[in-house]
Design a protein around this motif. Structure first.
Motif, PDB file in Angstrom:
ATOM      1  N   ASP A  42       0.829  -1.213   0.000  1.00 49.00           N
ATOM      2  CA  ASP A  42       0.000   0.000   0.000  1.00 49.00           C
ATOM      3  C   ASP A  42       0.861   1.260   0.000  1.00 49.00           C
ATOM      4  OD1 ASP A  42      -2.195  -1.712   0.132  1.00 49.00           O
ATOM      5  OD2 ASP A  42      -2.623  -1.290   2.243  1.00 49.00           O
ATOM      6  N   LEU A  43       1.895   1.274   0.846  1.00 50.60           N
ATOM      7  CA  LEU A  43       2.790   2.428   0.907  1.00 50.60           C
ATOM      8  C   LEU A  43       3.521   2.618  -0.415  1.00 50.60           C
ATOM      9  CD1 LEU A  43       4.170   4.693   2.593  1.00 50.60           C
ATOM     10  CD2 LEU A  43       5.958   3.012   3.093  1.00 50.60           C
ATOM     11  N   SER A  44       4.019   1.535  -0.960  1.00 50.19           N
ATOM     12  CA  SER A  44       4.770   1.615  -2.207  1.00 50.19           C
ATOM     13  C   SER A  44       3.915   2.212  -3.319  1.00 50.19           C
ATOM     14  CB  SER A  44       5.264   0.215  -2.598  1.00 50.19           C
ATOM     15  OG  SER A  44       6.092   0.266  -3.725  1.00 50.19           O
ATOM     16  N   ALA A  45       2.700   1.711  -3.475  1.00 47.79           N
ATOM     17  CA  ALA A  45       1.818   2.218  -4.528  1.00 47.79           C
ATOM     18  C   ALA A  45       1.517   3.696  -4.329  1.00 47.79           C
ATOM     19  CB  ALA A  45       0.530   1.401  -4.557  1.00 47.79           C
ATOM     20  N   LEU A  46       1.194   4.067  -3.103  1.00 51.79           N
ATOM     21  CA  LEU A  46       0.835   5.461  -2.848  1.00 51.79           C
ATOM     22  C   LEU A  46       2.038   6.391  -3.000  1.00 51.79           C
ATOM     23  CD1 LEU A  46      -1.393   7.436  -2.132  1.00 51.79           C
ATOM     24  CD2 LEU A  46      -0.933   6.980   0.281  1.00 51.79           C
ATOM     25  N   LEU A  47       3.196   5.968  -2.494  1.00 51.68           N
ATOM     26  CA  LEU A  47       4.401   6.799  -2.633  1.00 51.68           C
ATOM     27  C   LEU A  47       4.737   7.058  -4.093  1.00 51.68           C
ATOM     28  CD1 LEU A  47       6.996   5.520  -0.002  1.00 51.68           C
ATOM     29  CD2 LEU A  47       6.097   7.835  -0.212  1.00 51.68           C
ATOM     30  N   VAL A  48       4.743   6.005  -4.890  1.00 49.72           N
ATOM     31  CA  VAL A  48       5.118   6.144  -6.295  1.00 49.72           C
ATOM     32  C   VAL A  48       4.075   6.972  -7.048  1.00 49.72           C
ATOM     33  CG1 VAL A  48       5.492   4.885  -8.456  1.00 49.72           C
ATOM     34  CG2 VAL A  48       6.562   4.081  -6.341  1.00 49.72           C
ATOM     35  N   ALA A  49       2.798   6.645  -6.863  1.00 51.73           N
ATOM     36  CA  ALA A  49       1.742   7.383  -7.566  1.00 51.73           C
ATOM     37  C   ALA A  49       1.757   8.855  -7.176  1.00 51.73           C
ATOM     38  CB  ALA A  49       0.378   6.757  -7.259  1.00 51.73           C
TER      39      ALA A  49
END
Length: 170
Positions: A42-49
């Motif tokens: 979840d963090l990875s997706a939100l950080l990158v997006a």
């Protein structure tokens, strides 16, 4: 977090809502009680997006505003690249809760926390002062759309983060 979930289309408020979500996810990642792998995804997706939407839709407009410091905008983009490197290191650190994983989590947390603090004190305050309400809403709409496109494309996968790090190093 979409505009309808926070009740605002203002780009500053949308970015701040993501920042608070990052902090929540870091708490989840530190807790041995939750699903750390899911929290990392979840963090990875939100950080990158979030980072890619800022760089594509928000930073270019703010850069054109004379009162928004161009060096701060450039520094923000550099800190996104640093965050991508730290995120990839966490993905590659093995199992949650190991010494290596915990160390990489703290490196990522420190990198992101530093960036959030600087961005909130400089870029976002400058945007509040120099960008009108209507344009902040237009930027919020563009940011939300770009962010959602990235989320729908599963931008948080380790392979995608690895490609970002590789392109940042060129």
């Amino acid at each position: 977090m979409s505009a309808d979930r926070i009740g605002s289309r203002d780009v500053v408020e949308l970015i701040l809502a993501d920042h608070r979500r990052f902090e929540d996810l870091f708490r989840e990642l530190r807790s041995s009680e939750g699903d750390r792998r899911q929290a990392l995804a979840d963090l990875s997706a939100l950080l990158v997006a979030h980072a890619e939407a800022e760089e594509a839709e928000v930073y270019p407009v703010l850069r054109r505003k004379a009162q928004v410091d161009d060096e701060e905008v450039e520094h923000g983009a550099e800190e996104h690249a640093e965050g991508h490197r730290a995120l990839l290191a966490l993905w590659e650190a093995g199992e949650p809760g190991t010494e290596d994983w915990d160390g990489k989590l703290e490196e990522l947390s420190e990198s992101i926390t530093h960036h959030l603090d600087e961005e909130e004190r400089t870029i976002l305050n400058d945007a509040r002062d120099t960008v009108g309400d209507a344009q902040r809403e237009e930027l919020g709409d563009a940011f939300s759309r770009a962010r959602q496109v990235k989320l729908d494309a599963d931008c948080g996968r380790p392979e995608y983060v690895r490609s970002l790090v590789a392109s940042d190093n060129h």
